[in-house]
Write a protein that holds these residues in place. Structure first.
Motif, short mmCIF file in Angstrom:
data_model
loop_
_atom_site.label_atom_id
_atom_site.label_comp_id
_atom_site.label_asym_id
_atom_site.label_seq_id
_atom_site.Cartn_x
_atom_site.Cartn_y
_atom_site.Cartn_z
N PRO A 130 0.79 -1.22 0.00
CA PRO A 130 0.00 0.00 0.00
C PRO A 130 0.83 1.28 0.00
N LEU A 131 2.03 1.23 0.54
CA LEU A 131 2.89 2.40 0.57
C LEU A 131 3.13 2.96 -0.82
N ASP A 132 3.30 2.08 -1.80
CA ASP A 132 3.55 2.54 -3.17
C ASP A 132 2.33 3.21 -3.78
N VAL A 133 1.14 2.68 -3.48
CA VAL A 133 -0.08 3.32 -3.96
C VAL A 133 -0.26 4.67 -3.29
N SER A 134 0.07 4.74 -2.02
CA SER A 134 -0.04 6.01 -1.28
C SER A 134 0.86 7.08 -1.88
N LYS A 135 2.04 6.68 -2.35
CA LYS A 135 2.94 7.64 -2.99
C LYS A 135 2.32 8.20 -4.27
N ILE A 136 1.64 7.35 -5.02
CA ILE A 136 0.97 7.81 -6.25
C ILE A 136 -0.18 8.74 -5.89
N ILE A 169 8.97 -6.43 -2.34
CA ILE A 169 9.34 -7.58 -1.50
C ILE A 169 10.45 -7.20 -0.54
N ALA A 170 11.32 -6.29 -0.96
CA ALA A 170 12.43 -5.88 -0.09
C ALA A 170 11.93 -5.19 1.17
N ILE A 171 10.89 -4.37 1.02
CA ILE A 171 10.31 -3.71 2.19
C ILE A 171 9.64 -4.73 3.10
N GLY A 183 1.68 1.18 11.03
CA GLY A 183 1.00 1.69 9.83
C GLY A 183 2.01 2.31 8.87
N TRP A 184 1.57 2.53 7.64
CA TRP A 184 2.52 2.90 6.58
C TRP A 184 3.13 4.28 6.72
N ASP A 185 2.42 5.22 7.26
CA ASP A 185 3.01 6.55 7.45
C ASP A 185 4.20 6.47 8.40
N ILE A 186 4.02 5.77 9.50
CA ILE A 186 5.12 5.62 10.47
C ILE A 186 6.23 4.76 9.89
N ILE A 187 5.85 3.67 9.22
CA ILE A 187 6.86 2.79 8.61
C ILE A 187 7.75 3.55 7.64
N GLN A 188 7.14 4.37 6.80
CA GLN A 188 7.92 5.12 5.81
C GLN A 188 8.90 6.07 6.49
N LYS A 189 8.44 6.80 7.46
CA LYS A 189 9.30 7.78 8.13
C LYS A 189 10.37 7.10 8.99
N PHE A 246 11.52 3.87 8.93
CA PHE A 246 12.44 2.89 8.34
C PHE A 246 13.04 3.31 6.99
N PHE A 247 12.25 3.98 6.14
CA PHE A 247 12.69 4.14 4.75
C PHE A 247 12.83 5.58 4.27
N GLY A 248 12.62 6.55 5.14
CA GLY A 248 12.88 7.93 4.77
C GLY A 248 14.39 8.17 4.70
N ASP A 249 14.76 9.30 4.14
CA ASP A 249 16.19 9.64 4.05
C ASP A 249 16.79 9.72 5.45
N GLY A 250 17.86 8.97 5.66
CA GLY A 250 18.52 8.97 6.96
C GLY A 250 17.83 8.14 8.01
N ALA A 251 16.80 7.41 7.64
CA ALA A 251 16.05 6.58 8.59
C ALA A 251 16.78 5.26 8.84
N ILE A 252 16.09 4.32 9.49
CA ILE A 252 16.76 3.11 9.97
C ILE A 252 17.41 2.30 8.84
N PHE A 253 16.75 2.16 7.71
CA PHE A 253 17.36 1.37 6.64
C PHE A 253 18.68 1.99 6.16
N ASP A 254 18.72 3.31 6.03
CA ASP A 254 19.97 3.97 5.63
C ASP A 254 21.06 3.72 6.66
#
Length: 384
Positions: free
Chosen positions: A140-146, A206-208, A360-366, A368-376
């Motif tokens: 759903p995160l990708d649809v939310s971006k669109i 799948i990576a997310i 939820g996806w808003d928190i997950i994005q910020k 884990f996957f935002g610039d400088g977040a946990i994945f980085d």
């Protein structure tokens, strides 16, 4: 008057009528006004009949032409953008929908299709290089971006059943024959000397899901975030390359023989086995529900004039017929009827968590996957 005489007179009258018809048609070619005036001046029954027949003939011809033009509508083309591993399912579902629509609407529908990493596909829709009418993406995160880019109306989740989720899966761990590294649980991925094949969260859905499965396997089973971060960092240190999508990860592992272990969708692993690349795998007892959404791209369907057909296709994806095709390829269906039909075919999962369990996806994005977040941070540590 005898019956034969009546037939003779009728035949004579019809001959006269046909003669007047022929004369009238010829006269129309020379002078329409003159012909009409001539008919009305004669005041004969034959003239009236001729005029009536001509009018009837022309009315039938016009109606026939009008009917034939409205009976067959113009062809319509839909553009479907999806993530890499759904192609096999859509190859079975689309022809069924095309046939159904043709029977019900006498209109031909063709599909232009594109498959790739979910994140990359969403980016292509946003930048306009892929003018999708429909997106079926990995998360759903990708649809939310669109949606955030203004192409999909807010509340898209309510436009379809099941909050817009049309297919499901879980994560699976695939090993080499005989499982020489003894990999059976998520924790085993962090062992020294294990080479993991995984995809890149920047381009792949799948990576997310993989990352969230790793994290949740610790944080949702009693471990704190520091423990989760340490574990995930070790896993990515064991990942020599991040592929662009799930299909590339499968090819790298199955076809090119790289890595000791592959993390992928359960359905993708099973499909690979059916195609001859069969290796042992395990579905961890602590797992994440991988929910794949579908949505109409409002701005594009309005531009293309395809909303009606696009909506019909989305609705069809939830039908028993379409969901059975998903199930044949080992997706976990969302249609209740089909779910009951195939429930016994899937391994039971002790703890199945969702994206909502991780905030939820808003928190997950910020987080884990935002610039400088946990994945980085994980990436930086794993490369150190």
């Amino acid at each position: 008057m005898s019956k034969s005489q009546q037939l003779t007179q009728l035949s004579k009258l019809l001959s006269e009528v046909m003669a007047y018809v022929m004369k009238a048609l010829q006269a129309i070619q020379l002078s329409y006004k003159h012909t009409i005036k001539s008919w009305f001046n004669r005041h004969t029954v034959q003239s009236f009949v001729s005029l009536f027949l001509i009018g009837a003939f022309l009315s039938i011809a016009v109606a026939s032409c009008s009917g034939s033009s409205s009976a067959s509508k113009n062809d319509v083309k839909l553009k479907l953008i999806s993530f890499s591993v759904t192609k096999a399912a859509h190859d079975q579902i689309i022809p069924k929908f095309v046939e159904k629509w043709k029977q019900e609407h006498n209109q031909n529908v063709t599909f232009e299709q594109s498959y790739g990493g979910s994140g990359a596909q969403a980016a292509a829709v946003i930048n306009g290089s892929q003018e999708a009418d429909i997106v079926h993406l990995a998360l759903p995160l990708d649809v939310s971006k669109i949606q955030q880019a203004g192409l999909i109306k807010s509340g898209w989740e309510t436009e379809a059943p099941r909050n817009g989720i049309v297919s499901k899966s879980v994560a699976a761990i695939v090993t080499r024959e005989g499982n020489p590294k003894g990999i059976n649980t998520w924790a085993d991925l962090a062992k020294d000397g294990v080479k993991v094949i995984a995809a890149n969260p920047r381009t792949s859905g799948i990576a997310i899901w993989e990352f969230l499965a790793f994290w949740g396997s610790v944080s949702l089973t009693g471990g704190d975030e520091a423990t989760a971060l340490n574990y995930v960092t070790k896993v990515y240190k064991n990942t020599p390359v991040l592929t662009k999508d799930a299909r590339e990860a499968s090819d790298l592992f199955f076809q090119k023989g790289q890595g000791d272990v592959l993390i992928n969708y359960e359905n993708e692993v099973i499909l690979a086995g059916k195609n001859g690349a069969k290796l042992p795998y395990v579905v961890p007892q602590v797992n994440i529900s991988i929910d794949n959404p579908v949505a109409i791209v409002d701005k594009n369907v309005d531009k293309h004039g395809t909303r009606e057909v696009a909506q019909a296709f989305v609705d069809f994806l939830y039908s028993t017929e379409a969901q059975r095709e998903f199930a044949k390829l080992q997706y976990r269906p969302v249609n209740p009827t089909v779910t009951q039909e195939v429930a016994s075919k899937y391994p039971l999962i002790k703890t199945l968590f969702t994206s909502q369990d991780l905030g939820g996806w808003d928190i997950i994005q910020k987080k884990f996957f935002g610039d400088g977040a946990i994945f980085d941070k994980v990436q930086a540590s794993s490369k150190a």
